[in-house]
Write a protein that holds these residues in place. Structure first.
Motif, PDB file in Angstrom:
ATOM      1  N   ILE A  19      53.673  12.204 115.085  1.00 12.73           N
ATOM      2  CA  ILE A  19      53.916  11.946 116.494  1.00 12.73           C
ATOM      3  C   ILE A  19      52.555  11.727 117.143  1.00 12.73           C
ATOM      4  CG2 ILE A  19      54.078  14.447 116.946  1.00 12.73           C
ATOM      5  CD1 ILE A  19      55.862  13.708 119.379  1.00 12.73           C
ATOM      6  N   ASP A  20      52.391  10.571 117.791  1.00 13.97           N
ATOM      7  CA  ASP A  20      51.105  10.183 118.377  1.00 13.97           C
ATOM      8  C   ASP A  20      50.970  10.686 119.804  1.00 13.97           C
ATOM      9  OD1 ASP A  20      49.312   8.209 116.712  1.00 13.97           O
ATOM     10  OD2 ASP A  20      51.390   7.724 116.219  1.00 13.97           O
ATOM     11  N   GLU A  21      49.772  11.220 120.108  1.00 17.37           N
ATOM     12  CA  GLU A  21      49.536  11.722 121.455  1.00 17.37           C
ATOM     13  C   GLU A  21      49.567  10.607 122.490  1.00 17.37           C
ATOM     14  OE1 GLU A  21      46.342  14.419 124.012  1.00 17.37           O
ATOM     15  OE2 GLU A  21      45.755  13.630 122.048  1.00 17.37           O
ATOM     16  N   ALA A  22      49.039   9.448 122.150  1.00 19.94           N
ATOM     17  CA  ALA A  22      48.921   8.369 123.134  1.00 19.94           C
ATOM     18  C   ALA A  22      50.270   7.905 123.657  1.00 19.94           C
ATOM     19  CB  ALA A  22      48.160   7.194 122.527  1.00 19.94           C
ATOM     20  N   THR A  23      51.291   7.896 122.796  1.00 23.85           N
ATOM     21  CA  THR A  23      52.592   7.346 123.174  1.00 23.85           C
ATOM     22  C   THR A  23      53.726   8.354 123.127  1.00 23.85           C
ATOM     23  OG1 THR A  23      53.074   6.681 120.895  1.00 23.85           O
ATOM     24  CG2 THR A  23      51.882   5.096 122.282  1.00 23.85           C
ATOM     25  N   GLY A  24      53.553   9.434 122.375  1.00 24.58           N
ATOM     26  CA  GLY A  24      54.651  10.372 122.152  1.00 24.58           C
ATOM     27  C   GLY A  24      55.671   9.859 121.165  1.00 24.58           C
ATOM     28  N   ASP A  25      55.374   8.725 120.527  1.00 26.77           N
ATOM     29  CA  ASP A  25      56.302   8.126 119.572  1.00 26.77           C
ATOM     30  C   ASP A  25      56.167   8.767 118.197  1.00 26.77           C
ATOM     31  OD1 ASP A  25      57.189   6.401 121.506  1.00 26.77           O
ATOM     32  OD2 ASP A  25      55.879   4.745 120.895  1.00 26.77           O
ATOM     33  N   VAL A  26      57.285   8.825 117.482  1.00 26.47           N
ATOM     34  CA  VAL A  26      57.313   9.312 116.111  1.00 26.47           C
ATOM     35  C   VAL A  26      57.366   8.111 115.177  1.00 26.47           C
ATOM     36  CG1 VAL A  26      58.634  10.628 114.411  1.00 26.47           C
ATOM     37  CG2 VAL A  26      58.429  11.473 116.756  1.00 26.47           C
ATOM     38  N   SER A  27      56.537   8.130 114.149  1.00 36.15           N
ATOM     39  CA  SER A  27      56.516   7.024 113.198  1.00 36.15           C
ATOM     40  C   SER A  27      56.216   7.545 111.804  1.00 36.15           C
ATOM     41  CB  SER A  27      55.466   5.980 113.595  1.00 36.15           C
ATOM     42  OG  SER A  27      54.167   6.558 113.618  1.00 36.15           O
ATOM     43  N   THR A  28      56.577   6.737 110.808  1.00 33.89           N
ATOM     44  CA  THR A  28      56.270   7.054 109.420  1.00 33.89           C
ATOM     45  C   THR A  28      55.107   6.188 108.976  1.00 33.89           C
ATOM     46  OG1 THR A  28      58.574   7.641 108.960  1.00 33.89           O
ATOM     47  CG2 THR A  28      57.170   7.141 107.068  1.00 33.89           C
ATOM     48  N   VAL A  29      54.047   6.821 108.497  1.00 34.03           N
ATOM     49  CA  VAL A  29      52.800   6.127 108.183  1.00 34.03           C
ATOM     50  C   VAL A  29      52.499   6.280 106.699  1.00 34.03           C
ATOM     51  CG1 VAL A  29      50.341   5.982 108.686  1.00 34.03           C
ATOM     52  CG2 VAL A  29      51.949   6.609 110.499  1.00 34.03           C
ATOM     53  N   PRO A  30      52.311   5.175 105.956  1.00 32.35           N
ATOM     54  CA  PRO A  30      51.979   5.289 104.531  1.00 32.35           C
ATOM     55  C   PRO A  30      50.619   5.932 104.324  1.00 32.35           C
ATOM     56  CG  PRO A  30      51.827   3.006 105.275  1.00 32.35           C
ATOM     57  CD  PRO A  30      52.430   3.777 106.402  1.00 32.35           C
ATOM     58  N   ALA A  31      50.473   6.585 103.182  1.00 30.69           N
ATOM     59  CA  ALA A  31      49.221   7.286 102.882  1.00 30.69           C
ATOM     60  C   ALA A  31      48.024   6.348 102.910  1.00 30.69           C
ATOM     61  CB  ALA A  31      49.334   7.964 101.518  1.00 30.69           C
ATOM     62  N   SER A  32      48.235   5.082 102.559  1.00 34.59           N
ATOM     63  CA  SER A  32      47.135   4.122 102.508  1.00 34.59           C
ATOM     64  C   SER A  32      46.504   3.867 103.861  1.00 34.59           C
ATOM     65  CB  SER A  32      47.630   2.804 101.912  1.00 34.59           C
ATOM     66  OG  SER A  32      48.688   2.272 102.695  1.00 34.59           O
ATOM     67  N   GLU A  33      47.200   4.237 104.958  1.00 33.02           N
ATOM     68  CA  GLU A  33      46.674   3.989 106.301  1.00 33.02           C
ATOM     69  C   GLU A  33      46.025   5.225 106.924  1.00 33.02           C
ATOM     70  OE1 GLU A  33      49.637   2.260 108.811  1.00 33.02           O
ATOM     71  OE2 GLU A  33      50.152   0.666 107.386  1.00 33.02           O
ATOM     72  N   LEU A  34      45.871   6.285 106.130  1.00 32.86           N
ATOM     73  CA  LEU A  34      45.352   7.534 106.675  1.00 32.86           C
ATOM     74  C   LEU A  34      43.851   7.729 106.461  1.00 32.86           C
ATOM     75  CD1 LEU A  34      48.246   9.985 105.702  1.00 32.86           C
ATOM     76  CD2 LEU A  34      47.770   8.968 107.941  1.00 32.86           C
ATOM     77  N   GLY A  35      43.209   6.778 105.767  1.00 30.26           N
ATOM     78  CA  GLY A  35      41.771   6.905 105.544  1.00 30.26           C
ATOM     79  C   GLY A  35      41.407   8.156 104.787  1.00 30.26           C
ATOM     80  N   LEU A  36      42.187   8.500 103.772  1.00 27.43           N
ATOM     81  CA  LEU A  36      41.966   9.741 103.034  1.00 27.43           C
ATOM     82  C   LEU A  36      40.691   9.657 102.199  1.00 27.43           C
ATOM     83  CD1 LEU A  36      45.666  10.252 101.946  1.00 27.43           C
ATOM     84  CD2 LEU A  36      44.412  11.682 103.556  1.00 27.43           C
ATOM     85  N   GLY A  37      39.824  10.652 102.378  1.00 24.32           N
ATOM     86  CA  GLY A  37      38.584  10.737 101.619  1.00 24.32           C
ATOM     87  C   GLY A  37      38.265  12.186 101.352  1.00 24.32           C
ATOM     88  N   PRO A  38      37.045  12.485 100.920  1.00 23.59           N
ATOM     89  CA  PRO A  38      36.678  13.873 100.627  1.00 23.59           C
ATOM     90  C   PRO A  38      36.821  14.765 101.864  1.00 23.59           C
ATOM     91  CG  PRO A  38      35.051  12.358  99.718  1.00 23.59           C
ATOM     92  CD  PRO A  38      35.936  11.554 100.615  1.00 23.59           C
ATOM     93  N   ARG A  39      37.891  15.573 101.902  1.00 19.21           N
ATOM     94  CA  ARG A  39      38.199  16.510 102.983  1.00 19.21           C
ATOM     95  C   ARG A  39      38.247  15.825 104.345  1.00 19.21           C
ATOM     96  NH1 ARG A  39      39.273  17.688  99.054  1.00 19.21           N
ATOM     97  NH2 ARG A  39      38.774  19.451  97.739  1.00 19.21           N
ATOM     98  N   THR A  40      38.793  14.620 104.361  1.00 15.78           N
ATOM     99  CA  THR A  40      38.856  13.912 105.628  1.00 15.78           C
ATOM    100  C   THR A  40      40.021  12.944 105.659  1.00 15.78           C
ATOM    101  OG1 THR A  40      37.543  12.686 107.249  1.00 15.78           O
ATOM    102  CG2 THR A  40      37.401  11.954 104.976  1.00 15.78           C
ATOM    103  N   SER A  41      40.346  12.506 106.871  1.00 14.67           N
ATOM    104  CA  SER A  41      41.341  11.463 107.113  1.00 14.67           C
ATOM    105  C   SER A  41      41.160  10.996 108.549  1.00 14.67           C
ATOM    106  CB  SER A  41      42.763  12.010 106.918  1.00 14.67           C
ATOM    107  OG  SER A  41      43.118  12.860 107.997  1.00 14.67           O
ATOM    108  N   VAL A  42      41.930  10.008 108.960  1.00 13.12           N
ATOM    109  CA  VAL A  42      41.841   9.553 110.351  1.00 13.12           C
ATOM    110  C   VAL A  42      42.406  10.592 111.313  1.00 13.12           C
ATOM    111  CG1 VAL A  42      41.937   7.116 109.726  1.00 13.12           C
ATOM    112  CG2 VAL A  42      44.062   8.339 110.233  1.00 13.12           C
ATOM    113  N   LEU A  43      43.058  11.621 110.779  1.00 18.13           N
ATOM    114  CA  LEU A  43      43.645  12.674 111.608  1.00 18.13           C
ATOM    115  C   LEU A  43      42.710  13.864 111.789  1.00 18.13           C
ATOM    116  CD1 LEU A  43      47.173  12.716 109.897  1.00 18.13           C
ATOM    117  CD2 LEU A  43      46.510  11.458 111.963  1.00 18.13           C
ATOM    118  N   LYS A  44      41.602  13.895 111.042  1.00 15.90           N
ATOM    119  CA  LYS A  44      40.742  15.077 111.021  1.00 15.90           C
ATOM    120  C   LYS A  44      39.749  15.055 112.184  1.00 15.90           C
ATOM    121  CE  LYS A  44      38.735  18.816 109.387  1.00 15.90           C
ATOM    122  NZ  LYS A  44      38.001  18.899 108.111  1.00 15.90           N
ATOM    123  N   HIS A  45      39.718  16.160 112.898  1.00 15.49           N
ATOM    124  CA  HIS A  45      38.744  16.345 113.969  1.00 15.49           C
ATOM    125  C   HIS A  45      37.527  17.027 113.376  1.00 15.49           C
ATOM    126  CE1 HIS A  45      37.417  17.241 118.170  1.00 15.49           C
ATOM    127  NE2 HIS A  45      36.856  18.265 117.566  1.00 15.49           N
TER     128      HIS A  45
END
Length: 379
Positions: free
Chosen positions: A147-173
């Protein structure tokens, strides 16, 4: 909405520090979680954060001036879509991680057994691409429900779009930065191999090395889980109430990733792992263009991960180190964990973290960055 009397965060986090927030909401279902987040976001200016298992959080001594939403959802189910020989599971964000791992091992499923004993909830796994002993969630993750803060919308996101790396992702603060995508994980989907309970060779060389196995040595998933739990326990990385070495946020600092040039300035005995493989370049030259000269392959600079624990201990800070009159110390079992010896404040933990950073920077010229989320604490 299930608003509750605020609970001190020291009672909800593995570091045992943190004051009660101004407001707290308990979300036991997915619908409650979505409603609570949308309610907070609609107010616009109110600070907020979500709390799962509290195993990766350093909260401040002053009350958080906003809303803490506890993710208390749980459960998982098999869903269709897995390829032959695999099982696909959808897991609620608040599901206890180690309970999930234990169940998968009991069912003869492989893919997350080396991550046994990691505290916290499943929703945190894709945020920082959790991993241990050669396994990472990126290897099994299919998708996440966000669920995105900007819109409040719920979506399904493939793992390939999460920028997964060593202890990180696009979701990590990360400390000192803002997450590229401000969103909350509602559930995650993973694919696990159906391998049964019979002993089999371990393909991953890093896992074999950690477990002391030869390439042809066969072991079962349950043996891997039990051995990993024993290793983690010996390092104080499995929660145990009487043992103050486990009153921590696990590894407090990330293993730094440096250039190959910087890694060469470190002592030879410092453990290091190249992040990109060396591949022999292949050039195809058409015969019509062949002039007898083969240009040398371009050399790319390799990023190298180095051991933060080694850097700390070899900067003169041994296991169990503490500052005078402080109730926070390095673990007596593992220098990478900052621990609460009983009654420590967030200020004391932060003071020790800053001292560790300064010693490593002075000795090796590398600034260690904290792995936990810091709320109301500055390093």
């Amino acid at each position: 909405m299930p608003e509750v009397a605020p609970i001190p965060l020291r009672d909800l986090t593995t570091l045992r520090v943190g004051a009660a927030p101004a407001r707290m909401v308990d979300a036991h279902t997915r619908d409650e979680l979505v409603a609570a987040l949308r309610d907070v976001w609609e107010t616009g200016d109110e600070p907020w954060f979500v709390l799962g298992g509290g195993s990766n959080l350093l909260a401040g001594d002053e009350p958080f001036p906003g809303t803490v939403i506890r993710i208390l959802t749980s459960g998982f189910e098999e869903i269709p879509g897995a390829r032959d020989g695999f099982v696909r599971l959808r897991v609620e964000a608040g599901q206890n991680w180690d309970e999930l791992v234990a169940w998968t091992v009991s069912q003869g499923l492989a893919g997350i057994e080396a991550m046994s004993g990691i505290p916290g909830t499943a929703g945190a796994a894709p945020i920082q691409n959790v991993g241990a002993y050669g396994q990472e969630i990126v290897q099994t993750l299919v998708e996440v429900e966000l669920i995105d803060e900007a819109t409040g919308d719920v979506s399904t996101v493939p793992a390939s779009e999460l920028g997964l790396g060593p202890r990180t992702s696009v979701l990590k603060h990360h400390y000192g930065s803002v997450a590229p995508r401000s969103a909350v994980v509602l559930s995650l989907t993973i694919d696990l191999a159906r391998v049964g309970h019979e002993a089999r060779p371990v393909a991953d060389a890093r896992l074999r090395s950690a477990l002391g196995l030869t390439p042809d040595q066969a072991v079962s998933g349950s043996w891997i889980r039990e051995t990993v739990l024993a290793i983690r326990g010996s390092k104080g990385m499995v929660l145990n109430e009487p043992d103050h070495d486990t009153h921590s946020a696990g590894s407090f600092f990330n293993n730094p990733i440096v250039s190959e040039a910087v890694s060469r300035t470190l002592p030879a005995e410092c453990p290091r792992w190249p992040m990109t493989p060396t591949v022999d370049a292949v050039s195809v030259i058409p015969l019509s263009q062949w002039d007898g000269y083969v240009p040398p392959p371009a050399r790319t600079e390799t990023q190298v991960k180095v051991s933060a624990a080694w850097l700390i201990e070899n900067s003169g800070l041994p296991k169990g180190f503490s500052l005078p009159r402080s109730r926070a110390s390095l673990s007596t079992k593992h220098t990478l964990a900052l621990t609460n010896r009983g009654g420590a404040t967030a200020g004391e933990v932060g003071e020790l973290a800053r001292f560790v950073q300064s010693r490593v920077a002075a000795e090796f010229g590398i600034v260690l960055m904290p792995e936990p989320v810091l709320v109301g604490v500055e390093l």
